[in-house]
Motif scaffolding. Structure first.
Motif, PDB file in Angstrom:
ATOM      1  N   PHE A  84       8.983  22.119  -6.159  1.00 37.42           N
ATOM      2  CA  PHE A  84       7.892  22.147  -5.178  1.00 37.42           C
ATOM      3  C   PHE A  84       7.511  20.730  -4.748  1.00 37.42           C
ATOM      4  CE2 PHE A  84       7.410  26.120  -7.595  1.00 37.42           C
ATOM      5  CZ  PHE A  84       7.606  27.007  -6.543  1.00 37.42           C
ATOM      6  N   VAL A  85       7.559  19.782  -5.692  1.00 41.75           N
ATOM      7  CA  VAL A  85       7.296  18.379  -5.346  1.00 41.75           C
ATOM      8  C   VAL A  85       8.353  17.907  -4.350  1.00 41.75           C
ATOM      9  CG1 VAL A  85       7.196  16.017  -6.244  1.00 41.75           C
ATOM     10  CG2 VAL A  85       6.165  17.897  -7.545  1.00 41.75           C
ATOM     11  N   MET A  86       9.606  18.221  -4.627  1.00 35.91           N
ATOM     12  CA  MET A  86      10.694  17.806  -3.738  1.00 35.91           C
ATOM     13  C   MET A  86      10.600  18.478  -2.377  1.00 35.91           C
ATOM     14  SD  MET A  86      14.006  17.600  -6.134  1.00 35.91           S
ATOM     15  CE  MET A  86      13.838  17.159  -7.833  1.00 35.91           C
ATOM     16  N   MET A  87      10.275  19.767  -2.360  1.00 35.78           N
ATOM     17  CA  MET A  87      10.153  20.469  -1.078  1.00 35.78           C
ATOM     18  C   MET A  87       9.026  19.871  -0.233  1.00 35.78           C
ATOM     19  SD  MET A  87      11.013  24.484  -1.822  1.00 35.78           S
ATOM     20  CE  MET A  87       9.853  24.705  -3.152  1.00 35.78           C
ATOM     21  N   GLY A  88       7.931  19.510  -0.880  1.00 39.77           N
ATOM     22  CA  GLY A  88       6.837  18.861  -0.153  1.00 39.77           C
ATOM     23  C   GLY A  88       7.268  17.523   0.421  1.00 39.77           C
ATOM     24  N   ALA A  89       7.997  16.745  -0.381  1.00 35.39           N
ATOM     25  CA  ALA A  89       8.475  15.438   0.089  1.00 35.39           C
ATOM     26  C   ALA A  89       9.478  15.600   1.230  1.00 35.39           C
ATOM     27  CB  ALA A  89       9.112  14.674  -1.072  1.00 35.39           C
ATOM     28  N   ILE A  90      10.346  16.577   1.124  1.00 32.63           N
ATOM     29  CA  ILE A  90      11.335  16.816   2.186  1.00 32.63           C
ATOM     30  C   ILE A  90      10.638  17.251   3.471  1.00 32.63           C
ATOM     31  CG2 ILE A  90      13.214  18.348   2.903  1.00 32.63           C
ATOM     32  CD1 ILE A  90      14.164  18.231  -0.067  1.00 32.63           C
ATOM     33  N   ALA A  91       9.650  18.099   3.352  1.00 33.83           N
ATOM     34  CA  ALA A  91       8.933  18.572   4.551  1.00 33.83           C
ATOM     35  C   ALA A  91       8.243  17.415   5.262  1.00 33.83           C
ATOM     36  CB  ALA A  91       7.913  19.641   4.162  1.00 33.83           C
ATOM     37  N   VAL A  92       7.558  16.577   4.522  1.00 28.81           N
ATOM     38  CA  VAL A  92       6.874  15.428   5.130  1.00 28.81           C
ATOM     39  C   VAL A  92       7.902  14.470   5.733  1.00 28.81           C
ATOM     40  CG1 VAL A  92       5.495  13.375   4.628  1.00 28.81           C
ATOM     41  CG2 VAL A  92       4.832  15.588   3.666  1.00 28.81           C
ATOM     42  N   ALA A 145      18.854  10.231 -18.632  1.00 29.41           N
ATOM     43  CA  ALA A 145      17.619   9.512 -18.930  1.00 29.41           C
ATOM     44  C   ALA A 145      16.352  10.239 -18.484  1.00 29.41           C
ATOM     45  CB  ALA A 145      17.659   8.123 -18.284  1.00 29.41           C
ATOM     46  N   GLY A 146      16.470  11.107 -17.489  1.00 29.85           N
ATOM     47  CA  GLY A 146      15.278  11.759 -16.947  1.00 29.85           C
ATOM     48  C   GLY A 146      14.516  10.871 -15.980  1.00 29.85           C
ATOM     49  N   PHE A 147      15.143   9.779 -15.570  1.00 33.74           N
ATOM     50  CA  PHE A 147      14.532   8.856 -14.611  1.00 33.74           C
ATOM     51  C   PHE A 147      15.480   8.639 -13.449  1.00 33.74           C
ATOM     52  CE2 PHE A 147      12.121   6.962 -18.256  1.00 33.74           C
ATOM     53  CZ  PHE A 147      10.857   7.131 -17.737  1.00 33.74           C
ATOM     54  N   CYS A 148      14.920   8.414 -12.274  1.00 37.96           N
ATOM     55  CA  CYS A 148      15.663   7.846 -11.166  1.00 37.96           C
ATOM     56  C   CYS A 148      14.917   6.563 -10.797  1.00 37.96           C
ATOM     57  CB  CYS A 148      15.834   8.834 -10.015  1.00 37.96           C
ATOM     58  SG  CYS A 148      14.351   9.380  -9.202  1.00 37.96           S
ATOM     59  N   PRO A 149      15.456   5.732  -9.927  1.00 39.40           N
ATOM     60  CA  PRO A 149      14.875   4.399  -9.718  1.00 39.40           C
ATOM     61  C   PRO A 149      13.392   4.365  -9.373  1.00 39.40           C
ATOM     62  CG  PRO A 149      17.052   4.483  -8.762  1.00 39.40           C
ATOM     63  CD  PRO A 149      16.734   5.884  -9.207  1.00 39.40           C
ATOM     64  N   GLY A 150      12.933   5.175  -8.438  1.00 39.45           N
ATOM     65  CA  GLY A 150      11.522   5.137  -8.045  1.00 39.45           C
ATOM     66  C   GLY A 150      10.577   5.446  -9.194  1.00 39.45           C
ATOM     67  N   PRO A 151      10.749   6.590  -9.849  1.00 42.27           N
ATOM     68  CA  PRO A 151       9.887   6.899 -10.983  1.00 42.27           C
ATOM     69  C   PRO A 151      10.007   5.898 -12.135  1.00 42.27           C
ATOM     70  CG  PRO A 151      10.866   8.903 -10.170  1.00 42.27           C
ATOM     71  CD  PRO A 151      11.521   7.757  -9.430  1.00 42.27           C
ATOM     72  N   LEU A 209       0.826  -1.204   0.000  1.00 41.55           N
ATOM     73  CA  LEU A 209       0.000   0.000   0.000  1.00 41.55           C
ATOM     74  C   LEU A 209       0.867   1.264   0.000  1.00 41.55           C
ATOM     75  CD1 LEU A 209      -2.837   1.233   0.155  1.00 41.55           C
ATOM     76  CD2 LEU A 209      -2.674   1.083   2.636  1.00 41.55           C
ATOM     77  N   ALA A 210       1.914   1.273   0.801  1.00 44.26           N
ATOM     78  CA  ALA A 210       2.826   2.428   0.834  1.00 44.26           C
ATOM     79  C   ALA A 210       3.503   2.607  -0.524  1.00 44.26           C
ATOM     80  CB  ALA A 210       3.870   2.248   1.931  1.00 44.26           C
ATOM     81  N   GLY A 211       3.898   1.510  -1.156  1.00 51.37           N
ATOM     82  CA  GLY A 211       4.520   1.583  -2.475  1.00 51.37           C
ATOM     83  C   GLY A 211       3.568   2.114  -3.533  1.00 51.37           C
ATOM     84  N   VAL A 212       2.317   1.692  -3.488  1.00 52.59           N
ATOM     85  CA  VAL A 212       1.319   2.173  -4.438  1.00 52.59           C
ATOM     86  C   VAL A 212       1.081   3.669  -4.240  1.00 52.59           C
ATOM     87  CG1 VAL A 212      -1.129   2.036  -5.069  1.00 52.59           C
ATOM     88  CG2 VAL A 212       0.206  -0.057  -4.814  1.00 52.59           C
ATOM     89  N   ILE A 213       0.964   4.097  -2.994  1.00 54.05           N
ATOM     90  CA  ILE A 213       0.761   5.523  -2.705  1.00 54.05           C
ATOM     91  C   ILE A 213       1.974   6.332  -3.167  1.00 54.05           C
ATOM     92  CG2 ILE A 213       0.539   7.224  -0.843  1.00 54.05           C
ATOM     93  CD1 ILE A 213      -1.185   5.095   0.628  1.00 54.05           C
ATOM     94  N   PHE A 214       3.166   5.820  -2.916  1.00 56.46           N
ATOM     95  CA  PHE A 214       4.392   6.495  -3.352  1.00 56.46           C
ATOM     96  C   PHE A 214       4.417   6.605  -4.877  1.00 56.46           C
ATOM     97  CE2 PHE A 214       8.978   6.179  -4.524  1.00 56.46           C
ATOM     98  CZ  PHE A 214       9.379   7.412  -4.027  1.00 56.46           C
ATOM     99  N   GLY A 215       4.110   5.507  -5.564  1.00 52.64           N
ATOM    100  CA  GLY A 215       4.087   5.510  -7.021  1.00 52.64           C
ATOM    101  C   GLY A 215       3.064   6.485  -7.576  1.00 52.64           C
TER     102      GLY A 215
END
Length: 139
Positions: A44-52, A98-104, A8-14
């Motif tokens: 802004f996406v990264m700042m939100g992720a860092i804050a959480v 590539a414009g990708f990192c592992p998670g995305p 579930l956490a992986g799906v939400i992250f994805g």
């Protein structure tokens, strides 16, 4: 139960990566192109992720066990060594090319094209090569 929660956490992250635009290589490359047509929206996406993450890790550090009763496993070292720096450089080069990192990339594997599969195959090959070299004491 822990496997269900992990899934579930992986799906939400994805889903967060998809909604945030992190699975779109063109958007990532536009973010990295600070001298051209720069797109700062991923900041802004990264700042939100860092804050959480900041508050979540602060809370987690004070816990001995997780909410599921499993041992809390957090990194114990803050050492910046050659392996970390070289790994960060390889990560950044791969992200910039590539414009990708592992998670995305993993989140895009079902909806992405040939490029995603090539990236993921290359990533897995690199991980295998690292494991092989580490077992021989070369790293």
């Amino acid at each position: 139960m822990s496997s269900v929660i992990a899934l579930l956490a992986g799906v939400i992250f994805g889903l967060g990566l998809v909604v945030g635009g992190m699975t779109n290589p063109a958007k990532v490359l536009a973010f990295l192109d600070i001298t051209g047509d720069w797109d700062p929206s991923l900041a802004f996406v990264m700042m939100g992720a860092i804050a959480v993450s900041f508050f979540a890790f602060r809370f987690a550090r004070r816990q001995a066990v997780s909410q599921l009763g499993l041992p809390m496993q957090l990194p114990a070292t803050t050492l910046i060594d050659r392996k970390l720096v070289l790994g960060a450089m390889l990560f950044g080069a791969g992200w910039g090319i590539a414009g990708f990192c592992p998670g995305p990339a993993v989140a895009s594997i079902l909806i992405g094209g040939r490029e995603v599969w090539i990236f993921v195959a290359s990533m897995l090959a690199g991980m295998g090569l690292y494991t092989w070299a580490a077992r021989r004491g070369w790293l």
